[in-house]
Design a protein around this motif. Structure first.
Motif, mmCIF file in Angstrom:
data_model
loop_
_atom_site.group_PDB
_atom_site.id
_atom_site.type_symbol
_atom_site.label_atom_id
_atom_site.label_comp_id
_atom_site.label_asym_id
_atom_site.label_seq_id
_atom_site.Cartn_x
_atom_site.Cartn_y
_atom_site.Cartn_z
ATOM 1 N N VAL A 19 0.806 -1.039 -0.001
ATOM 2 C CA VAL A 19 0.019 0.132 0.007
ATOM 3 C C VAL A 19 1.053 1.280 -0.001
ATOM 4 C CG1 VAL A 19 -1.930 1.141 1.247
ATOM 5 C CG2 VAL A 19 -1.841 -1.193 1.134
ATOM 6 N N VAL A 20 2.024 1.190 0.974
ATOM 7 C CA VAL A 20 2.629 2.430 0.740
ATOM 8 C C VAL A 20 3.603 2.626 -0.349
ATOM 9 C CG1 VAL A 20 4.903 3.175 1.943
ATOM 10 C CG2 VAL A 20 3.137 2.475 3.358
ATOM 11 N N ALA A 21 3.950 1.362 -1.330
ATOM 12 C CA ALA A 21 4.443 1.554 -2.574
ATOM 13 C C ALA A 21 3.590 2.381 -3.644
ATOM 14 C CB ALA A 21 5.037 0.436 -3.137
ATOM 15 N N GLY A 22 2.338 2.018 -3.257
ATOM 16 C CA GLY A 22 1.261 2.585 -4.228
ATOM 17 C C GLY A 22 1.209 4.042 -3.875
ATOM 18 N N LEU A 23 0.953 4.492 -2.661
ATOM 19 C CA LEU A 23 0.839 5.741 -1.984
ATOM 20 C C LEU A 23 2.122 6.677 -2.656
ATOM 21 C CD1 LEU A 23 -0.589 5.301 1.323
ATOM 22 C CD2 LEU A 23 -1.608 6.614 -0.430
ATOM 23 N N GLU A 24 3.031 6.127 -2.455
ATOM 24 C CA GLU A 24 4.286 6.848 -2.669
ATOM 25 C C GLU A 24 4.310 7.449 -4.242
ATOM 26 O OE1 GLU A 24 7.536 4.328 -1.772
ATOM 27 O OE2 GLU A 24 7.510 5.106 0.069
ATOM 28 N N GLN A 25 3.600 6.300 -5.187
ATOM 29 C CA GLN A 25 3.681 6.844 -6.726
ATOM 30 C C GLN A 25 2.544 7.889 -6.731
ATOM 31 O OE1 GLN A 25 3.991 3.663 -9.636
ATOM 32 N NE2 GLN A 25 3.755 2.241 -7.860
ATOM 33 N N LEU A 26 1.264 7.593 -5.824
ATOM 34 C CA LEU A 26 0.252 8.748 -5.922
ATOM 35 C C LEU A 26 0.747 10.183 -5.577
ATOM 36 C CD1 LEU A 26 -2.734 9.574 -6.048
ATOM 37 C CD2 LEU A 26 -3.056 8.568 -3.787
ATOM 38 N N LEU A 27 1.703 10.136 -4.402
ATOM 39 C CA LEU A 27 1.940 11.188 -4.069
ATOM 40 C C LEU A 27 3.228 11.988 -4.508
ATOM 41 C CD1 LEU A 27 1.766 10.236 -0.308
ATOM 42 C CD2 LEU A 27 0.142 11.535 -1.807
ATOM 43 N N THR A 28 3.620 11.596 -5.670
ATOM 44 C CA THR A 28 4.578 12.387 -6.587
ATOM 45 C C THR A 28 3.745 13.662 -6.931
ATOM 46 O OG1 THR A 28 3.801 11.465 -8.576
ATOM 47 C CG2 THR A 28 5.710 10.314 -7.363
ATOM 48 N N PRO A 29 4.630 14.691 -7.150
ATOM 49 C CA PRO A 29 3.958 16.174 -7.498
ATOM 50 C C PRO A 29 3.076 16.080 -8.587
ATOM 51 C CG PRO A 29 6.846 16.276 -6.995
ATOM 52 C CD PRO A 29 6.142 14.862 -6.983
ATOM 53 N N ARG A 30 3.436 15.103 -9.496
ATOM 54 C CA ARG A 30 2.559 15.310 -10.653
ATOM 55 C C ARG A 30 1.088 14.575 -10.213
ATOM 56 N NH1 ARG A 30 3.486 11.538 -16.341
ATOM 57 N NH2 ARG A 30 1.439 11.734 -17.127
ATOM 58 N N HIS A 31 1.150 13.591 -9.415
ATOM 59 C CA HIS A 31 -0.311 13.005 -9.066
ATOM 60 C C HIS A 31 -0.854 13.297 -7.656
ATOM 61 C CE1 HIS A 31 0.523 10.688 -12.736
ATOM 62 N NE2 HIS A 31 1.383 10.200 -12.197
ATOM 63 N N ARG A 32 -0.406 14.206 -6.989
ATOM 64 C CA ARG A 32 -0.628 14.453 -5.584
ATOM 65 C C ARG A 32 -2.109 15.079 -5.656
ATOM 66 N NH1 ARG A 32 0.361 15.106 -0.369
ATOM 67 N NH2 ARG A 32 2.529 13.969 -0.168
ATOM 68 N N HIS A 33 -2.364 15.982 -6.579
ATOM 69 C CA HIS A 33 -3.823 16.446 -6.680
ATOM 70 C C HIS A 33 -4.852 15.652 -6.902
ATOM 71 C CE1 HIS A 33 -2.875 15.947 -10.904
ATOM 72 N NE2 HIS A 33 -4.094 16.289 -10.923
ATOM 73 N N LEU A 34 -4.640 14.296 -7.134
ATOM 74 C CA LEU A 34 -5.665 13.211 -7.260
ATOM 75 C C LEU A 34 -6.205 12.708 -5.956
ATOM 76 C CD1 LEU A 34 -4.307 11.514 -10.447
ATOM 77 C CD2 LEU A 34 -6.072 13.205 -10.362
ATOM 78 N N PHE A 35 -5.080 12.821 -4.846
ATOM 79 C CA PHE A 35 -5.443 11.968 -3.675
ATOM 80 C C PHE A 35 -6.462 12.844 -2.821
ATOM 81 C CE2 PHE A 35 -2.950 11.405 0.464
ATOM 82 C CZ PHE A 35 -3.521 10.373 0.806
ATOM 83 N N SER A 36 -7.256 11.995 -2.473
ATOM 84 C CA SER A 36 -8.544 12.434 -1.522
ATOM 85 C C SER A 36 -8.519 12.107 -0.218
ATOM 86 C CB SER A 36 -9.751 11.910 -2.098
ATOM 87 O OG SER A 36 -9.938 10.502 -2.217
ATOM 88 N N GLY A 37 -7.888 11.230 0.207
ATOM 89 C CA GLY A 37 -7.642 10.947 1.565
ATOM 90 C C GLY A 37 -7.423 9.654 1.923
#
Length: 426
Positions: A176-194
């Motif tokens: 899960v953390v590996a997936g979150l780390e990809q989500l939280l890159t500057p390019r994609h972080r705005h997609l993170f809802s919580g």
């Protein structure tokens, strides 16, 4: 026994919906849709209410939603939205684990939802995932179609891996953390809802909360393990003199509330504060606002929220009746109406409670008792009352302090008193 109970007329549970209709009451249209694009999961969380509790109907449904069913679902939502002039709808791609559909199907579902719904209603599109399958291909699709991503995480590795394991018994935290780390890159972080966290009172509350803060979530959503008076949640039992979940959440609230800067939103706490101040809740867990959520299963059938599956077989089911848009007709189902009539559906105990407007009886699924239905207090009644009164005391103390006039010394108070020449008054 449970099947008989599920078929009882609702007036036998103390509610007469025909009388409500004759009196002019009208339901609110649905504006939030959970669409189950995949019915299976790649984890085997032991507290899962879909796979581990009373209702096992997932076994008889298609493994995944077909393209035809998904497009038809979007058309039904479109017609419902237009018919009731809805300004916006939420559509959450859900499961099971929705990312099991694969990237080509995810792309189709996202594109289809936008094509059908965007021209007629403001569409907020999201996906709720366990995070294991998040990768760059998934993120590119979510970027292209503006899909917000919510991830389930129960704290750090020890907390998360206590329950959220795969079928082989291995913890899923690292994946899960590996997936979150990809989500939280500057390019994609705005997609993170919580982040969504299921409370386990055996886990340290502060460590759990601070482990989630490491990912800087815009919102943390705490959910209580599902259970009821017939099948109590873990560590809850029926003894209402104990408040293990209330105590756990109070510890997190104080840590959240006392932070010198805002670190994240916490939906549960924010909803309680808003309701205490006369506002409205943003979820179905609290308050007396009408629940306007519909679930679409992989076969296209309609249900209420999945948490009702923790009560008995068929508790979430919405029967198909007559001709026309099933969503329009489902608004008039007694089981749906019961969640839109506010305090009318509360038990006598709840109606006498001073925090009823905030608690709202608690999560509807948590009120169930075999032989009596849902017109009971929540099995978490004592926990919720303790949490709400604690938050109320903290918020009101701060409001009182903020509204207390500050005493400003006057000029005369600086003049030495006659009896003490040369000394200023204290």
């Amino acid at each position: 026994m449970e099947q008989i109970i599920s078929e009882l007329p609702w007036r036998d549970w103390g509610l007469d919906f025909a009388e409500l209709r004759r009196g002019g009451w009208r339901p609110k249209p649905f504006n939030e849709f959970i669409v189950k694009i995949h019915g299976h999961c790649n984890l085997a969380c032991d507290y899962c209410y879909v796979y581990e509790m009373a209702d096992q109907s997932w076994l008889s449904k298609p493994k995944a939603m077909s393209r035809e069913v998904f497009r038809g679902t979007c058309e039904l939502i479109k017609d419902h939205a237009v018919g009731y002039a809805l300004p916006a709808v939420n559509l959450v791609l859900h499961g099971g684990e929705p990312l099991l559909v694969g990237t080509s199907e995810l792309e189709y579902f996202a594109r289809t939802a936008r094509e059908v719904l965007d021209p007629v209603v403001r569409l907020r599109l999201g996906v709720q995932t366990n995070g294991v399958l998040i990768d760059e291909d998934v993120l590119r699709i979510c970027e292209r179609w503006n899909i917000k991503i919510g991830v389930s995480l129960d704290g750090g590795a020890p907390e998360h891996d206590r329950h959220r394991i795969d079928p082989a018994g291995r913890g899923s935290h690292a994946r899960v953390v590996a997936g979150l780390e990809q989500l939280l890159t500057p390019r994609h972080r705005h997609l993170f809802s919580g982040l969504l966290c299921t409370v386990d009172v055996d886990n340290d509350p502060i460590r759990t909360y601070e482990s989630m803060l490491l990912f800087e979530p815009p919102l943390v959503d705490f959910t209580l393990p599902h259970g009821n008076w017939t099948t109590p949640p873990p560590e809850r039992g029926l003894d209402q003199t104990r408040t293990p979940y209330g105590d756990w959440l109070i510890a997190v609230f104080d840590r959240w509330y006392d932070a010198p800067v805002r670190e994240t939103g916490v939906r549960l706490f924010g909803d309680i504060v808003d309701l205490l101040l006369g506002g409205r809740a943003t979820s179905e867990l609290l308050g007396l606002g009408p629940i306007r959520l519909a679930v679409v299963e992989t076969d296209g059938s309609l249900e209420q929220a999945d948490d009702l599956k923790s009560a008995f077989e068929g508790a979430a089911r919405i029967p198909a009746r007559g001709e026309g848009n099933p969503l329009d007709m489902a608004m008039w189902e007694p089981s749906v109406m019961a969640r839109q009539i506010g305090s009318t559906a509360l038990s006598a105990t709840c109606l006498e409670c001073p925090v009823q407007n905030v608690c709202g009886g608690g999560n509807y699924a948590h009120r169930y008792r075999a032989g009596e239905g849902f017109r009971n207090p929540s099995v978490y009644c004592a926990d919720l009352r303790k949490l709400i009164t604690h938050i109320e005391s903290r918020v009101h103390a701060d409001l009182d302090a903020a509204l207390t006039p500050v005493s400003v010394p006057t000029a005369s108070s600086e003049i030495p008193t006659a009896g003490n020449p040369g000394e200023s008054r204290p």
